[in-house]
Design an enzyme around this catalytic site. Sequence first.
Site, PDB file in Angstrom:
ATOM      1  N   ARG A 120      -0.045   6.179   7.716  1.00 45.32           N
ATOM      2  CA  ARG A 120       0.122   6.247   6.257  1.00 45.32           C
ATOM      3  C   ARG A 120      -0.395   7.568   5.695  1.00 45.32           C
ATOM      4  O   ARG A 120       0.077   8.068   4.682  1.00 45.32           O
ATOM      5  CB  ARG A 120      -0.658   5.121   5.568  1.00 45.32           C
ATOM      6  CG  ARG A 120      -0.081   3.735   5.767  1.00 45.32           C
ATOM      7  CD  ARG A 120      -0.761   2.767   4.798  1.00 45.32           C
ATOM      8  NE  ARG A 120      -0.609   1.380   5.197  1.00 45.32           N
ATOM      9  CZ  ARG A 120       0.440   0.617   4.892  1.00 45.32           C
ATOM     10  NH1 ARG A 120       1.442   1.110   4.194  1.00 45.32           N
ATOM     11  NH2 ARG A 120       0.501  -0.634   5.288  1.00 45.32           N
TER      12      ARG A 120
ATOM     13  N   LYS B 111      17.122   4.347   1.874  1.00 40.08           N
ATOM     14  CA  LYS B 111      18.031   4.267   3.028  1.00 40.08           C
ATOM     15  C   LYS B 111      19.252   3.479   2.586  1.00 40.08           C
ATOM     16  O   LYS B 111      19.317   2.265   2.819  1.00 40.08           O
ATOM     17  CB  LYS B 111      17.359   3.492   4.167  1.00 40.08           C
ATOM     18  CG  LYS B 111      16.258   4.193   4.901  1.00 40.08           C
ATOM     19  CD  LYS B 111      15.883   3.319   6.099  1.00 40.08           C
ATOM     20  CE  LYS B 111      14.489   3.524   6.568  1.00 40.08           C
ATOM     21  NZ  LYS B 111      14.068   2.501   7.548  1.00 40.08           N
TER      22      LYS B 111
ATOM     23  N   PHE C 291      13.396   4.697  11.338  1.00 39.40           N
ATOM     24  CA  PHE C 291      12.110   4.176  10.906  1.00 39.40           C
ATOM     25  C   PHE C 291      11.148   5.336  10.654  1.00 39.40           C
ATOM     26  O   PHE C 291      10.823   6.092  11.563  1.00 39.40           O
ATOM     27  CB  PHE C 291      11.528   3.206  11.934  1.00 39.40           C
ATOM     28  CG  PHE C 291      10.394   2.419  11.361  1.00 39.40           C
ATOM     29  CD1 PHE C 291      10.640   1.294  10.589  1.00 39.40           C
ATOM     30  CD2 PHE C 291       9.078   2.823  11.547  1.00 39.40           C
ATOM     31  CE1 PHE C 291       9.593   0.583  10.017  1.00 39.40           C
ATOM     32  CE2 PHE C 291       8.025   2.120  10.990  1.00 39.40           C
ATOM     33  CZ  PHE C 291       8.290   0.992  10.219  1.00 39.40           C
TER      34      PHE C 291
ATOM     35  N   GLU D 275       7.752   3.043  -5.769  1.00 34.30           N
ATOM     36  CA  GLU D 275       7.821   2.480  -4.410  1.00 34.30           C
ATOM     37  C   GLU D 275       7.918   3.591  -3.377  1.00 34.30           C
ATOM     38  O   GLU D 275       8.357   4.697  -3.679  1.00 34.30           O
ATOM     39  CB  GLU D 275       9.066   1.590  -4.288  1.00 34.30           C
ATOM     40  CG  GLU D 275       8.762   0.096  -4.260  1.00 34.30           C
ATOM     41  CD  GLU D 275       8.147  -0.386  -2.934  1.00 34.30           C
ATOM     42  OE1 GLU D 275       7.474   0.406  -2.235  1.00 34.30           O
ATOM     43  OE2 GLU D 275       8.336  -1.559  -2.612  1.00 34.30           O
TER      44      GLU D 275
ATOM     45  N   LYS E 281       0.826  -1.183   0.000  1.00 33.94           N
ATOM     46  CA  LYS E 281       0.000   0.000   0.000  1.00 33.94           C
ATOM     47  C   LYS E 281       0.874   1.253   0.000  1.00 33.94           C
ATOM     48  O   LYS E 281       0.447   2.330  -0.369  1.00 33.94           O
ATOM     49  CB  LYS E 281      -0.865   0.021   1.283  1.00 33.94           C
ATOM     50  CG  LYS E 281      -1.739  -1.191   1.461  1.00 33.94           C
ATOM     51  CD  LYS E 281      -2.354  -1.200   2.881  1.00 33.94           C
ATOM     52  CE  LYS E 281      -3.077  -2.489   3.118  1.00 33.94           C
ATOM     53  NZ  LYS E 281      -3.308  -2.721   4.568  1.00 33.94           N
ATOM     54  N   GLY E 282       2.115   1.067   0.448  1.00 36.41           N
ATOM     55  CA  GLY E 282       2.999   2.202   0.717  1.00 36.41           C
ATOM     56  C   GLY E 282       3.212   3.145  -0.455  1.00 36.41           C
ATOM     57  O   GLY E 282       3.337   4.352  -0.273  1.00 36.41           O
TER      58      GLY E 282
ATOM     59  N   ASP F 150      14.835  -0.210   1.224  1.00 41.92           N
ATOM     60  CA  ASP F 150      15.509  -0.403   2.503  1.00 41.92           C
ATOM     61  C   ASP F 150      16.632  -1.417   2.274  1.00 41.92           C
ATOM     62  O   ASP F 150      17.703  -1.070   1.789  1.00 41.92           O
ATOM     63  CB  ASP F 150      14.435  -0.871   3.493  1.00 41.92           C
ATOM     64  CG  ASP F 150      14.907  -0.971   4.929  1.00 41.92           C
ATOM     65  OD1 ASP F 150      15.716  -0.133   5.338  1.00 41.92           O
ATOM     66  OD2 ASP F 150      14.462  -1.884   5.630  1.00 41.92           O
TER      67      ASP F 150
ATOM     68  N   ASP G 191       3.829   3.100   6.918  1.00 44.11           N
ATOM     69  CA  ASP G 191       3.108   2.864   8.168  1.00 44.11           C
ATOM     70  C   ASP G 191       4.003   2.361   9.290  1.00 44.11           C
ATOM     71  O   ASP G 191       5.076   1.817   9.052  1.00 44.11           O
ATOM     72  CB  ASP G 191       2.005   1.829   7.936  1.00 44.11           C
ATOM     73  CG  ASP G 191       2.579   0.416   7.802  1.00 44.11           C
ATOM     74  OD1 ASP G 191       3.380   0.203   6.866  1.00 44.11           O
ATOM     75  OD2 ASP G 191       2.257  -0.458   8.630  1.00 44.11           O
TER      76      ASP G 191
HETATM   77  P1  IMP Z   1      13.235  -3.997   1.605  1.00 46.42           P
HETATM   78  O1  IMP Z   1      13.875  -2.936   0.756  1.00 46.42           O
HETATM   79  O2  IMP Z   1      12.988  -5.278   0.875  1.00 46.42           O
HETATM   80  O3  IMP Z   1      13.972  -4.198   2.897  1.00 46.42           O
HETATM   81  O4  IMP Z   1      11.784  -3.592   2.077  1.00 46.42           O
HETATM   82  C1  IMP Z   1      11.220  -2.403   1.842  1.00 46.42           C
HETATM   83  C2  IMP Z   1       9.855  -2.408   2.499  1.00 46.42           C
HETATM   84  O5  IMP Z   1       9.967  -2.429   3.929  1.00 46.42           O
HETATM   85  C3  IMP Z   1       9.172  -1.116   2.142  1.00 46.42           C
HETATM   86  O6  IMP Z   1       8.398  -1.239   0.970  1.00 46.42           O
HETATM   87  C4  IMP Z   1       8.342  -0.823   3.378  1.00 46.42           C
HETATM   88  O7  IMP Z   1       7.092  -1.455   3.260  1.00 46.42           O
HETATM   89  C5  IMP Z   1       9.133  -1.448   4.516  1.00 46.42           C
HETATM   90  N1  IMP Z   1       9.964  -0.426   5.201  1.00 46.42           N
HETATM   91  C6  IMP Z   1      11.307  -0.313   5.167  1.00 46.42           C
HETATM   92  N2  IMP Z   1      11.736   0.723   5.893  1.00 46.42           N
HETATM   93  C7  IMP Z   1      10.633   1.297   6.416  1.00 46.42           C
HETATM   94  C8  IMP Z   1      10.418   2.450   7.265  1.00 46.42           C
HETATM   95  O8  IMP Z   1      11.336   3.179   7.697  1.00 46.42           O
HETATM   96  N3  IMP Z   1       9.131   2.732   7.582  1.00 46.42           N
HETATM   97  C9  IMP Z   1       8.079   1.983   7.137  1.00 46.42           C
HETATM   98  N4  IMP Z   1       8.238   0.912   6.326  1.00 46.42           N
HETATM   99  C10 IMP Z   1       9.494   0.566   5.980  1.00 46.42           C
HETATM  100 MG    MG Z   2       6.467  -0.964   0.300  1.00 50.26          MG
END
Ligand code: IMP
Ligand code: MG
Length: 175
Positions: free
Chosen positions: A163, A129, A150, A97, A41-42, A101, A157
């Site tokens: 959100r 990040k 975070f 997106e 949903k982000g 992360d 969220d």
């Molecule tokens: P990754 O890059 O596979 O670790 O995951 C990214 C997902 O983790 C994002 O699409 C978010 O849904 C969630 N996420 C990572 N960091 C944060 C944050 O600081 N706040 C909220 N959601 C986060």
């Molecule tokens: Mg996401």
Amino acid sequence: MSEHIRVLLSEEEVDARIKEIAEQISKDYAGKQVHLVCVLKGGSFFLCELAKRITVPVSLDFMSVSSYGGDTKSSGVVKIVKDLDEPLQGKDVIVVEDIVDSGRTLSYLLEMLRDRGPASLHLCTLLDKPERRVVDVKVDYTGFHIPDEFVVGYGLDYDQKYRNLPYIGVVEFDD
Ligand code: IMP
Ligand code: MG
């Protein structure tokens, strides 16, 4: 324990940056139609604001993914909860997106989408990040590089809350 939100990026800063990205995309895709793929949903808040400001023709599609829990998370395998409605074959696709992360979700997703034969495939994220990266992901359009904190708001969220905040904030816990 109560919590409060410290503003990291104000509504004005975020909106101004999204406008710049939309202008860049409109230039880069001049004469083409861009197909925006939103990861729910982000990504939804960013997608709407971005799409409104892009001046080339835009089509949209949505997908929802979730990480397999526990140890499989490290393999980066994600489950498709809701797949796209339309094929990607021959389209100029930009995945939109909220945040990159570790990069696990995106690297898996991009590989999967590439197999569907888009004419081009790029990645646009509101937040990045870089310190947290585990898997290398090429990001083509980035709103902001942020520290390893975070964050919530603009689609992001904490336990499904926040959100709807029109800015990016950091959750801080009061004791
Ligand atoms: P990754 O890059 O596979 O670790 O995951 C990214 C997902 O983790 C994002 O699409 C978010 O849904 C969630 N996420 C990572 N960091 C944060 C944050 O600081 N706040 C909220 N959601 C986060
Ligand atoms: Mg996401």
